[in-house]
Write an enzyme that holds these catalytic residues in place. Structure first.
Site, mmCIF file in Angstrom:
data_model
loop_
_atom_site.group_PDB
_atom_site.id
_atom_site.type_symbol
_atom_site.label_atom_id
_atom_site.label_comp_id
_atom_site.label_asym_id
_atom_site.label_seq_id
_atom_site.Cartn_x
_atom_site.Cartn_y
_atom_site.Cartn_z
ATOM 1 N N THR A 151 28.547 47.332 46.880
ATOM 2 C CA THR A 151 29.516 47.633 47.423
ATOM 3 C C THR A 151 29.673 48.708 48.596
ATOM 4 O OG1 THR A 151 30.713 47.107 45.440
ATOM 5 C CG2 THR A 151 32.167 48.283 46.978
ATOM 6 N N LYS A 172 34.849 40.268 56.614
ATOM 7 C CA LYS A 172 36.091 41.474 56.903
ATOM 8 C C LYS A 172 36.244 41.717 58.206
ATOM 9 C CE LYS A 172 35.271 43.416 52.200
ATOM 10 N NZ LYS A 172 35.320 44.722 51.405
ATOM 11 N N PHE A 198 42.195 53.526 45.500
ATOM 12 C CA PHE A 198 41.907 53.346 47.156
ATOM 13 C C PHE A 198 42.662 52.080 47.344
ATOM 14 C CE2 PHE A 198 38.582 51.536 43.999
ATOM 15 C CZ PHE A 198 38.447 50.329 44.200
ATOM 16 N N ARG A 202 26.380 37.041 45.806
ATOM 17 C CA ARG A 202 26.619 38.366 45.554
ATOM 18 C C ARG A 202 25.353 39.073 45.686
ATOM 19 N NH1 ARG A 202 31.281 40.463 44.006
ATOM 20 N NH2 ARG A 202 30.615 42.056 42.575
ATOM 21 N N TYR A 243 43.651 41.012 46.250
ATOM 22 C CA TYR A 243 43.083 42.158 45.748
ATOM 23 C C TYR A 243 43.802 42.877 44.409
ATOM 24 C CZ TYR A 243 39.462 42.901 49.356
ATOM 25 O OH TYR A 243 38.197 42.804 49.900
ATOM 26 N N GLU A 250 41.199 33.627 44.769
ATOM 27 C CA GLU A 250 40.994 34.224 45.865
ATOM 28 C C GLU A 250 41.000 32.870 46.978
ATOM 29 O OE1 GLU A 250 37.293 36.456 45.759
ATOM 30 O OE2 GLU A 250 38.371 37.603 44.547
ATOM 31 N N ARG A 260 25.285 43.865 53.536
ATOM 32 C CA ARG A 260 25.644 45.061 53.686
ATOM 33 C C ARG A 260 24.775 46.004 54.015
ATOM 34 N NH1 ARG A 260 29.542 44.348 48.421
ATOM 35 N NH2 ARG A 260 31.684 43.775 49.103
ATOM 36 N N ASN A 311 32.524 47.326 54.811
ATOM 37 C CA ASN A 311 31.233 46.987 54.039
ATOM 38 C C ASN A 311 31.191 45.567 54.336
ATOM 39 O OD1 ASN A 311 33.045 45.783 52.336
ATOM 40 N ND2 ASN A 311 32.282 46.547 50.484
HETATM 41 P P1 CMP Z 1 35.044 44.123 48.083
HETATM 42 O O1 CMP Z 1 33.782 43.434 47.617
HETATM 43 O O2 CMP Z 1 36.054 43.679 49.106
HETATM 44 O O3 CMP Z 1 36.155 44.629 46.587
HETATM 45 C C1 CMP Z 1 37.095 45.556 46.712
HETATM 46 C C2 CMP Z 1 36.802 46.296 47.719
HETATM 47 O O4 CMP Z 1 37.431 47.675 47.606
HETATM 48 C C3 CMP Z 1 35.137 46.763 47.977
HETATM 49 O O5 CMP Z 1 34.635 45.801 48.549
HETATM 50 C C4 CMP Z 1 35.452 48.051 49.072
HETATM 51 O O6 CMP Z 1 35.441 47.647 50.223
HETATM 52 C C5 CMP Z 1 36.680 48.628 48.638
HETATM 53 N N1 CMP Z 1 36.456 49.910 47.830
HETATM 54 C C6 CMP Z 1 35.807 49.980 46.528
HETATM 55 N N2 CMP Z 1 35.875 51.402 46.187
HETATM 56 C C7 CMP Z 1 36.652 52.156 47.281
HETATM 57 C C8 CMP Z 1 36.725 53.478 47.235
HETATM 58 N N3 CMP Z 1 36.509 54.207 46.493
HETATM 59 N N4 CMP Z 1 37.514 53.693 48.559
HETATM 60 C C9 CMP Z 1 38.015 52.798 49.341
HETATM 61 N N5 CMP Z 1 37.465 51.355 49.247
HETATM 62 C C10 CMP Z 1 36.865 50.946 48.393
#
Ligand code: CMP
Length: 135
Positions: free
Chosen positions: A92, A10, A58, A86, A50, A127, A103, A113
């Site tokens: 996350t 990212k 979010f 993963r 996404y 994706e 992470r 993250n």
């Molecule tokens: P990722 O694995 O890229 O998949 C979806 C992303 O949404 C996740 O990582 C986080 O970076 C983001 N994400 C998940 N929950 C939240 C939240 N509550 N607020 C902001 N970002 C979020």
């Protein structure tokens, strides 16, 4: 089973100069890089990428973060790739990710993250179509 998955380094990690270290972890673990691309997501691409999160509160924050700078996408192949990658990526929320996970070692927050990894063969297919273009 040897299979394939996709990860996206990212914008936070690219701007912090972590690309080489992150890719090395996967190479050292025995994954083979099949293709890799550095690019900046357009808003449309990010919303498509996404799409499963479209109705989440979010979503706007997620799209604006992932479009904020260049990312590096990589498709890799190796044993149990989806699950193994993963596990290497970690939880996350960076503050809940185990030390030793990517992470857990580098993450600074929820948006920041560091890396995204596909959570299934189906999401890998979707994706990678967005990241590398559909044939
Ligand atoms: P990722 O694995 O890229 O998949 C979806 C992303 O949404 C996740 O990582 C986080 O970076 C983001 N994400 C998940 N929950 C939240 C939240 N509550 N607020 C902001 N970002 C979020």
């Amino acid at each position: 089973m040897a299979d394939r998955t996709l990860f996206i380094i990212k914008p936070d990690a690219v701007s912090r100069g972590l690309v080489g270290r992150i890719i090395s972890r996967f190479e050292e673990r025995g994954f083979r890089i099949l293709r890799m691309r550095m690019f900046t997501f357009t808003r449309d691409q990010a919303e498509d990428f996404y799409g499963v999160h479209r109705d989440r509160p979010f979503f706007g924050e997620l799209v604006s973060f992932i479009t904020s700078g260049p990312v590096v996408a990589a498709e890799i192949e190796g044993r149990d790739a989806v699950a193994a990658v993963r596990l290497m990526v970690g939880a996350t929320k960076s503050n809940e990710a185990a030390p030793g996970s990517i992470r857990g070692d580098y993450g600074l927050g929820l948006s920041e993250n560091v890396i995204h990894a596909s959570d299934s063969a189906k999401s890998h297919e979707h994706e990678s179509g967005v990241a590398f273009g559909r044939p």
